[in-house]
Design an enzyme around this catalytic site. Structure first.
Site, PDB file in Angstrom:
ATOM      1  N   ARG A 132      30.254  53.115   6.042  1.00  0.00           N
ATOM      2  CA  ARG A 132      28.957  52.729   5.164  1.00  0.00           C
ATOM      3  C   ARG A 132      28.967  51.790   4.495  1.00  0.00           C
ATOM      4  NH1 ARG A 132      23.621  54.164   4.631  1.00  0.00           N
ATOM      5  NH2 ARG A 132      22.240  54.315   2.983  1.00  0.00           N
ATOM      6  N   THR A 409      17.567  53.205  12.486  1.00  0.00           N
ATOM      7  CA  THR A 409      18.932  53.073  12.603  1.00  0.00           C
ATOM      8  C   THR A 409      18.905  54.195  13.973  1.00  0.00           C
ATOM      9  OG1 THR A 409      18.401  54.377  10.004  1.00  0.00           O
ATOM     10  CG2 THR A 409      20.034  55.542  11.350  1.00  0.00           C
ATOM     11  N   ASN A 429      19.660  49.642   8.500  1.00  0.00           N
ATOM     12  CA  ASN A 429      18.494  50.207   7.391  1.00  0.00           C
ATOM     13  C   ASN A 429      16.929  49.693   8.789  1.00  0.00           C
ATOM     14  OD1 ASN A 429      17.325  51.464   5.816  1.00  0.00           O
ATOM     15  ND2 ASN A 429      17.309  49.826   4.504  1.00  0.00           N
ATOM     16  N   ASP A 451      18.947  50.833   0.407  1.00  0.00           N
ATOM     17  CA  ASP A 451      18.867  52.366   0.058  1.00  0.00           C
ATOM     18  C   ASP A 451      19.240  53.100  -1.010  1.00  0.00           C
ATOM     19  OD1 ASP A 451      17.932  53.132   2.961  1.00  0.00           O
ATOM     20  OD2 ASP A 451      19.864  53.458   3.640  1.00  0.00           O
ATOM     21  N   SER A 480      22.706  57.963   1.683  1.00  0.00           N
ATOM     22  CA  SER A 480      22.442  57.352   2.920  1.00  0.00           C
ATOM     23  C   SER A 480      21.300  59.142   3.597  1.00  0.00           C
ATOM     24  CB  SER A 480      23.059  57.366   4.189  1.00  0.00           C
ATOM     25  OG  SER A 480      22.969  57.072   5.655  1.00  0.00           O
ATOM     26  N   SER A 481      20.717  58.770   4.827  1.00  0.00           N
ATOM     27  CA  SER A 481      20.673  60.356   4.897  1.00  0.00           C
ATOM     28  C   SER A 481      20.869  60.612   6.272  1.00  0.00           C
ATOM     29  CB  SER A 481      18.602  60.295   5.762  1.00  0.00           C
ATOM     30  OG  SER A 481      18.365  59.886   4.335  1.00  0.00           O
TER      31      SER A 481
HETATM   32  N1  GLY Z   1      19.674  53.226   6.190  1.00  0.00           N
HETATM   33  C1  GLY Z   1      19.216  54.642   6.315  1.00  0.00           C
HETATM   34  C2  GLY Z   1      19.753  55.475   6.187  1.00  0.00           C
HETATM   35  O1  GLY Z   1      20.821  55.129   5.808  1.00  0.00           O
HETATM   36  O2  GLY Z   1      19.769  57.052   5.898  1.00  0.00           O
END
Ligand code: GLY
Length: 598
Positions: A132, A409, A429, A451, A480-481
């Protein structure tokens, strides 16, 4: 494992690109490699391919030895070719990741970040590579607020300050060196060839660039990168060459980590930053580190779920919701019945409420993962659900524990013949990230800083409420998701899946796994079934087309605020592994997805 002769690899991938160019097959996820399925004329096909029973409306692609399922054909074939030539799933995942930076620029990337979940067959263990992005050292909590305290969205989303320190190159090289078998040069050769020699503009690519053309044209380097010298768009079938990107990839191939985080590429990044108030310095780039983490684990009945830990919220909430839902007889409710959707919705409200309070970078904040995925906590949460009446989101505070995101994504899944499995999600993103290309590199910058909770307590670009825990701090990873996930059955990897979609990633992966685990759907059906999404705030239940109006009316009668979503929800790229067969499905919600198997 034999190492591949580089010249042979480049040659075969070049032939592959040409062959694809010549045939120009329509975008179609349901294309199989017929040679991969042994179908002797007297064979009992029901035992060979148990999934074909003439009851299914959607069928996966079937292969025996290796498979890559991703958002784009050329990059998936790069990975599959590496598998055919003896590489392992990690080699294929890394080569596919670099190739997608060329062929799928809206989300494939060099200057973004993500998460790679790996099942290592020989060691019988899983590991998670967190690559990340991080906030630059000069970043600060209120950096996107103007003098009146209002969020400056243009600066947050589409400026040089939008970019976090990129992690993708470090993550890919780390995975390759630690778990792959190819040399760096071998893993990067296909991507370099695709960028240098060009790729035919597919319908999907044309559509993706057209959809973002207005923003891309605002940045001179992006305009040069994505449009013809006279500024006009490339047409479908034109060959699109990316010489600058080929050079950047060559720097990485030749110099390794230093070819991106030091040297000329780093210099071009910092020069661009200095030209327009960007924050990333040479020191930030030199300081970037991949973190290898333990994945999040949970169970649902006889299945084990292994998924992505913080700084992603995905794995925690998937396990948390499965724990809550395990207490209901979902099968008896019926797939996508009103009762089923209601219980999923109520579980989602509880989980996403917790997300807003507890989730963030675990290296900065004490994230109570153990408590959130505790079955006893789920039992307590379940008591808050009324099976007949919707609980308004305003009445749901994040739970008392025992003891911004994007639609663009991308996810791909890989399985090899040695039993290794990779589930990888990475991103810029937004679609095309900040829409800013670093001059001379052919490389888009992420806008992952969006984010963070740029204004803690308020909703991000995708309506997700962001808490103080996710405030901007130097060196921190934004929440993040992304949820690359592997489900195990009887101790063996059974389903690798994941999705793009920001906040909807979590609900998409939840429903895909439930479709397979509870309703016994093959992976193509599991992907195709209509999905719903609720993220606590706003208090809206989004439902895709395909649910019956009767179901919608029943849900409304229970008090759910239904919105028949104008957009589809997520886009999975999954592999199911069963009885020695590989079943692949690229979600048909977006064009251009591809299953490459052999
Ligand atoms: N940028 C989308 C995520 O990290 O969930």
């Amino acid at each position: 494992m034999n190492r591949l002769p580089q010249s042979r690899l480049i040659l075969s991938l070049f032939s592959l690109a040409i062959a694809s160019c010549a045939t120009q097959e329509p975008d179609n996820a349901f294309v199989s490699d017929a040679d991969s399925v042994p179908m002797a004329s007297n064979a009992d096909t029901s035992t060979l391919i148990p999934i074909i029973d003439y009851k299914e409306r959607f069928l996966p692609v079937i292969a025996r030895n290796g498979m890559v399922v991703g958002p784009e054909q050329l990059a998936a074939e790069v990975g599959a070719q590496i598998l055919r030539q003896g590489g392992n799933a990690i080699d294929a995942a890394v080569a596919t990741g670099f190739a997608l930076a060329v062929t799928y620029p809206r989300a494939g990337n060099l200057a973004g970040g993500g998460f790679m979940l790996i099942h290592l067959a020989d060691d019988d263990r899983e590991t998670l590579i967190d690559y990340r992005e991080t906030a630059p050292a000069a970043a600060s909590r209120d950096m996107f607020l103007d003098n009146e305290g209002n969020l400056d969205k243009q600066r947050e989303y589409f400026s040089l300050q939008s970019a976090g320190v990129p992690g993708t190159v470090a993550g890919m090289l780390y995975a390759l060196e630690k778990y792959g078998t190819l040399t760096r040069e071998q893993a990067l050769a296909p991507a370099i060839a695709l960028a240098r020699d060009g790729i035919p503009v597919s319908y999907s690519l044309f559509f993706e660039i057209s959809a973002s053309a207005q923003n891309l044209r605002k940045n001179p380097a992006a305009k040069r990168q994505f449009f013809q010298p006279d500024g006009s768009a490339y047409a479908v079938g034109d060959i699109w060459r990316q010489a600058d990107l080929a050079w950047t990839l060559s720097e990485i191939s030749e110099e390794g980590i230093n070819g991106f985080y030091g040297g000329e590429v780093a210099q071009l990044i910092t020069t661009e930053m200095e030209s327009g108030g960007g924050l990333i310095t040479a020191q930030d780039l030199a300081d970037y580190r991949v973190v290898e983490r333990q994945p999040v684990r949970g169970t649902y009945k006889d299945f084990e779920i292994v998924s992505t830990p913080p700084p992603s919220s995905g794995g925690v909430h998937i396990v948390q919701m499965l724990n809550i839902l395990e207490g209901y007889d979902l099968q008896a409710m019926g797939h996508n019945s009103a009762a089923y959707v209601h219980h999923l919705t109520e579980s989602m409200k509880l989980a996403y409420a917790d997300r807003s309070l507890y989730l963030a970078d675990p290296d900065f904040v004490d994230v109570p993962v153990t408590q959130l995925v505790d079955k006893a906590y789920a039992e307590q949460q379940r008591q808050r659900i009324d099976s007949n009446v919707a609980t308004p989101s305003v009445d749901i505070a994040p739970g008392q524990l025992l003891g911004n995101e994007s639609t663009e994504t991308t996810h791909y899944s890989v399985a090899d013949r040695f039993g290794n499995v990779v589930s990888n999600t990475y991103t810029l993103n937004f679609s095309f990230g900040s829409n800013i290309v670093v001059p001379g590199t052919g490389m888009l910058l992420n806008n992952e800083m969006a984010d963070f909770a740029s204004s803690p307590g308020s909703a991000n670009a995708f309506g997700l409420v962001q808490g103080e825990a996710n405030k901007i701090e130097p060196g921190k990873r934004p929440l993040s998701s992304m949820s690359p996930t592997i489900v195990f059955r009887a101790g063996e990897p059974w389903l690798a899946t994941g999705s793009p979609g920001g906040s909807v990633i979590i609900s998409t992966v939840l429903q895909t796994t439930l479709n397979a685990m509870v309703f016994d759907m093959n992976i193509a059906t599991a992907a195709a079934e209509p999905r719903m999404h609720h993220q606590w705030m706003p208090d809206v239940l989004k439902m895709e087309e395909g649910f019956s109006l009767d179901t919608v009316r029943l849900l409304q009668a229970m008090g759910q605020n239904v919105d028949m979503a104008s957009r589809t929800t997520g886009r999975t790229n999954s592999i199911m592994l069963d009885e020695g067969w590989l079943y692949g499905s690229s979600d048909t919600r977006r064009p251009g997805g591809w299953v490459a198997g052999y």
